[in-house]
Design an enzyme around this catalytic site. Structure first.
Site, PDB file in Angstrom:
ATOM      1  N   ASN A 156      25.055  -6.581 108.680  1.00  0.00           N
ATOM      2  CA  ASN A 156      25.252  -7.934 108.130  1.00  0.00           C
ATOM      3  C   ASN A 156      26.618  -8.548 108.463  1.00  0.00           C
ATOM      4  OD1 ASN A 156      26.359  -6.044 106.300  1.00  0.00           O
ATOM      5  ND2 ASN A 156      26.296  -7.565 104.680  1.00  0.00           N
ATOM      6  N   GLY A 232      25.686   0.647 103.793  1.00  0.00           N
ATOM      7  CA  GLY A 232      24.309   0.315 104.131  1.00  0.00           C
ATOM      8  C   GLY A 232      23.448   0.304 102.889  1.00  0.00           C
ATOM      9  N   THR A 236      19.215   4.732 102.139  1.00  0.00           N
ATOM     10  CA  THR A 236      19.865   5.484 103.225  1.00  0.00           C
ATOM     11  C   THR A 236      21.034   6.288 102.654  1.00  0.00           C
ATOM     12  OG1 THR A 236      19.393   3.553 104.600  1.00  0.00           O
ATOM     13  CG2 THR A 236      20.712   5.273 105.602  1.00  0.00           C
ATOM     14  N   GLU A 254      29.052   2.848 100.345  1.00  0.00           N
ATOM     15  CA  GLU A 254      29.051   1.446  99.910  1.00  0.00           C
ATOM     16  C   GLU A 254      27.622   0.951 100.089  1.00  0.00           C
ATOM     17  OE1 GLU A 254      31.538   0.028  98.528  1.00  0.00           O
ATOM     18  OE2 GLU A 254      32.973   1.619  98.961  1.00  0.00           O
ATOM     19  N   CYS A 288      26.461  -8.277 101.059  1.00  0.00           N
ATOM     20  CA  CYS A 288      26.203  -7.411  99.897  1.00  0.00           C
ATOM     21  C   CYS A 288      26.766  -8.037  98.624  1.00  0.00           C
ATOM     22  CB  CYS A 288      26.827  -6.052 100.136  1.00  0.00           C
ATOM     23  SG  CYS A 288      28.564  -6.135 100.571  1.00  0.00           S
ATOM     24  N   GLU A 467      36.706   1.636  98.785  1.00  0.00           N
ATOM     25  CA  GLU A 467      37.428   1.392 100.031  1.00  0.00           C
ATOM     26  C   GLU A 467      38.604   0.472  99.725  1.00  0.00           C
ATOM     27  OE1 GLU A 467      34.060  -0.140 102.454  1.00  0.00           O
ATOM     28  OE2 GLU A 467      34.205   1.756 103.511  1.00  0.00           O
TER      29      GLU A 467
HETATM   30  P1  NAD Z   1      20.727   0.672 106.531  1.00  0.00           P
HETATM   31  O1  NAD Z   1      20.966   1.637 105.424  1.00  0.00           O
HETATM   32  O2  NAD Z   1      19.352   0.539 107.050  1.00  0.00           O
HETATM   33  O3  NAD Z   1      21.621   1.035 107.807  1.00  0.00           O
HETATM   34  C1  NAD Z   1      23.017   1.117 107.744  1.00  0.00           C
HETATM   35  C2  NAD Z   1      23.516   2.042 108.849  1.00  0.00           C
HETATM   36  O4  NAD Z   1      23.061   3.357 108.583  1.00  0.00           O
HETATM   37  C3  NAD Z   1      22.997   1.679 110.240  1.00  0.00           C
HETATM   38  O5  NAD Z   1      24.017   1.916 111.191  1.00  0.00           O
HETATM   39  C4  NAD Z   1      21.854   2.650 110.427  1.00  0.00           C
HETATM   40  O6  NAD Z   1      21.561   2.934 111.773  1.00  0.00           O
HETATM   41  C5  NAD Z   1      22.407   3.875 109.721  1.00  0.00           C
HETATM   42  N1  NAD Z   1      21.401   4.857 109.269  1.00  0.00           N
HETATM   43  C6  NAD Z   1      20.114   4.643 108.915  1.00  0.00           C
HETATM   44  N2  NAD Z   1      19.517   5.822 108.613  1.00  0.00           N
HETATM   45  C7  NAD Z   1      20.467   6.784 108.752  1.00  0.00           C
HETATM   46  C8  NAD Z   1      20.471   8.192 108.575  1.00  0.00           C
HETATM   47  N3  NAD Z   1      19.376   8.874 108.212  1.00  0.00           N
HETATM   48  N4  NAD Z   1      21.614   8.870 108.798  1.00  0.00           N
HETATM   49  C9  NAD Z   1      22.723   8.219 109.172  1.00  0.00           C
HETATM   50  N5  NAD Z   1      22.781   6.879 109.380  1.00  0.00           N
HETATM   51  C10 NAD Z   1      21.667   6.173 109.158  1.00  0.00           C
HETATM   52  O7  NAD Z   1      21.311  -0.715 106.029  1.00  0.00           O
HETATM   53  P2  NAD Z   1      21.237  -2.126 106.771  1.00  0.00           P
HETATM   54  O8  NAD Z   1      19.852  -2.636 106.631  1.00  0.00           O
HETATM   55  O9  NAD Z   1      21.865  -2.016 108.093  1.00  0.00           O
HETATM   56  O10 NAD Z   1      22.232  -3.002 105.856  1.00  0.00           O
HETATM   57  C11 NAD Z   1      21.838  -3.675 104.725  1.00  0.00           C
HETATM   58  C12 NAD Z   1      22.232  -2.928 103.467  1.00  0.00           C
HETATM   59  O11 NAD Z   1      23.623  -2.666 103.479  1.00  0.00           O
HETATM   60  C13 NAD Z   1      21.978  -3.722 102.201  1.00  0.00           C
HETATM   61  O12 NAD Z   1      21.397  -2.886 101.237  1.00  0.00           O
HETATM   62  C14 NAD Z   1      23.370  -4.160 101.771  1.00  0.00           C
HETATM   63  O13 NAD Z   1      23.525  -4.406 100.394  1.00  0.00           O
HETATM   64  C15 NAD Z   1      24.182  -2.996 102.204  1.00  0.00           C
HETATM   65  N6  NAD Z   1      25.587  -3.367 102.339  1.00  0.00           N
HETATM   66  C16 NAD Z   1      26.483  -2.911 101.423  1.00  0.00           C
HETATM   67  C17 NAD Z   1      27.817  -3.270 101.505  1.00  0.00           C
HETATM   68  C18 NAD Z   1      28.840  -2.767 100.517  1.00  0.00           C
HETATM   69  O14 NAD Z   1      30.016  -2.907 100.793  1.00  0.00           O
HETATM   70  N7  NAD Z   1      28.450  -2.188  99.405  1.00  0.00           N
HETATM   71  C19 NAD Z   1      28.234  -4.116 102.531  1.00  0.00           C
HETATM   72  C20 NAD Z   1      27.291  -4.582 103.448  1.00  0.00           C
HETATM   73  C21 NAD Z   1      25.971  -4.197 103.348  1.00  0.00           C
END
Ligand code: NAD
Length: 486
Positions: A156, A232, A236, A254, A288, A467
């Site tokens: 994002n 993410g 995950t 996060e 997020c 963080e």
């Molecule tokens: P996601 O969890 O699908 O992916 C995030 C990252 O993790 C990607 O690089 C992905 O390739 C990797 N990943 C996926 N499966 C994995 C595994 N088994 N092992 C290791 N890495 C793996 O998330 P997304 O769809 O890319 O992002 C959206 C989400 O992120 C939303 O839920 C959002 O709220 C969250 N987010 C949180 C913050 C925060 O600071 N709390 C900030 C931005 C986004």
């Protein structure tokens, strides 16, 4: 095709060089504003990760031994290069992610530069603690870098969140194996070029592209990667914790959010409306920290609603590269479908659609893109699924409340606890409510105002750890206490 921009060919950045994935497999990279493939990225696996770890391990002794000030200067040089390449990076981010180029130019890329500048200079102020017991002993605490650490980031805010992890890890003296989201790899690839240009020693930062289950999982499982900093989705994060926990890795998670905006009747209504529209729809609601549940004290409910809807009607949805666009494309077709399924759910749960709800098909080059109207619902129960589950798109609900206690109960009524926004002119109430809301980040009469020194992160299912500032430098170091008898 005449006039079409060239296909973007991405490679891994390992040991200071751009290299193809060992198995030679690639994934398509899609431009979400066009709905078309525009490049290829490595579909890396455990072999590529192993090479990156070897390079990082080889680079570690010299990097940790380098005086912190010198390390910091190299990071500041990367910050300068990000600034110098601002326009190129903003265009790449917009094309890769679908976000308006104006947003990438004013928020994403400048903040990525700030991350490097902040930690590059901040490491010089990272003092160790000592505890003096008169006539007995002196204890001092040394903070060692961990070694090789893994950084995994989402799509994002691609470069912004990628650098938010990498910069403190490097500043603290670690070497890094990093994986950006496979959905938005472009600016991470360009960062590799800038690190080369800045003279970052080979192997200090390695950027490996690929999917979560293959490349990401290999980072999390690698026995010699000492810590995982992950941003993410909550699911995950749960999976990563299950894998890395038994290996006793340090973990910073996060995760998702379902953030409330609490709007009290005594607020500055104009400011509350203006900022709430931003906090609902900035980056198509894919931040997020976006507030997706707007709770409004009943006496001003209708007035807030009318003003809010008027502003929403003025948001231009369309080509992210156009300077007038305020709403770009959603990041992928799968994500668009997910958000659309929540719009259907909100209707089936009895929500009244006040604005939006439909896919947008702009004329011209973006006709096949993943665009959605900014969408507003009312009339939903505070505990329905629409109001509890993260949608992560341009969809918000408006709900009236009668008492502070009711507002707090509803605000806290989800499994998440990332951020909250409070709108009131009553200082006592602002602090009282802030202290009771279950959120790691609370804004009073503002939103997204950031100071990089503050702890950043969520409560409950929104994450583990913080963080930012010293918190990040502490995460990326191992404290060792040394006691000297006097
Ligand atoms: P996601 O969890 O699908 O992916 C995030 C990252 O993790 C990607 O690089 C992905 O390739 C990797 N990943 C996926 N499966 C994995 C595994 N088994 N092992 C290791 N890495 C793996 O998330 P997304 O769809 O890319 O992002 C959206 C989400 O992120 C939303 O839920 C959002 O709220 C969250 N987010 C949180 C913050 C925060 O600071 N709390 C900030 C931005 C986004």
């Amino acid at each position: 095709m005449p006039g079409a921009p060239p296909m973007l060919q991405i490679q891994n950045y390992i040991n200071g060089e751009f290299v193809p994935p060992v198995a030679g497999r690639y994934l398509d990279n899609i431009d979400p504003a066009l709905g078309q493939v525009y490049g290829q990225i490595p579909d890396s696996d455990a072999t590529d990760i192993a090479r990156a770890v070897e390079a990082a391990e080889a680079a570690f002794p010299a990097w940790r031994a380098m005086p912190a000030e010198k390390r910091g200067r190299l990071l500041v040089r990367v910050a300068d290069l990000i600034e110098r390449n601002l326009e190129r990076l903003a265009q790449a981010e917009s094309r890769d992610n679908g976000k308006p180029v104006t947003l990438a130019r004013t928020v994403d890329i400048p903040r990525a530069a700030s991350n490097f500048a902040f930690f590059g200079t901040g490491i010089g102020h990272f003092a160790s603690e000592s505890h003096f017991q008169e006539g007995v002993a002196v204890n001092y605490t040394v903070r060692h870098p961990l070694g090789v650490v893994g950084c995994i980031s989402p799509w994002n805010l691609p470069l912004y969140l990628f650098t938010w992890k990498i910069a403190p890890a490097l500043a603290a003296g670690n070497c890094v194996v990093a994986k950006p989201s496979e959905i938005t790899p472009a600016t991470a690839y360009l960062l590799g070029e800038l690190c080369q240009e800045a003279g970052l020693p080979a192997g200090v930062l390695n950027i490996v592209h690929g999917t979560g289950p293959r490349a990401g999982q290999a980072i999390v499982e690698h026995p010699r990667i000492k810590a995982i900093s992950f941003t993410g989705g909550t699911k995950t994060g749960e999976h990563i914790a299950r894998t890395a926990g038994p290996m006793f890795k340090k973990l910073s998670l996060e995760l998702g959010g379902k953030n409330p905006n609490l709007v009290f009747a005594d607020c500055d209504l104009d400011a509350a409306v203006r900022t709430s529209v931003q906090s609902s729809f900035a980056n198509q609601g894919q931040i997020c920290l976006c507030g997706s549940r707007i709770l409004i004290e009943r006496p001003i409910y209708e007035q807030f609603k009318q003003a809010f809807l008027e502003r929403v009607a003025g948001l231009t949805v369309g080509d992210p590269l156009a300077e007038t666009t305020r709403q770009g494309a959603l990041v992928s077709e799968a994500h668009l479908e997910k958000v659309q399924s929540y719009i259907a759910l909100a209707q089936s749960e009895g929500g009244r659609l006040l604005a939006g709800g439909r896919r947008v098909q702009p004329e011209g080059r973006c006709a096949g893109g993943y665009f959605l109207e900014p969408t507003v619902f009312e009339g939903l129960a505070p505990d329905c699924r629409t109001n509890r589950e993260e949608i992560f798109g341009p969809v918000v609900t408006l709900t009236p409340f009668d008492t502070e206690a009711e507002a707090l109960q509803w605000a806290n009524g989800t499994d998440y606890g990332l951020s909250a926004t409070i709108w009131t002119r009553d200082l006592d109430r602002a602090h009282r409510v802030a202290h009771q809301v279950h959120a790691g980040v609370v804004w009073i009469n503002t939103w997204l105002l950031r100071d990089l020194r503050t702890p950043f992160g969520g409560m409950k299912n929104s994450g583990v750890g913080r963080e930012g500032g010293l918190e990040a430098l502490r995460f990326f170091t191992e404290p060792q206490n040394i006691c000297v008898k006097l």
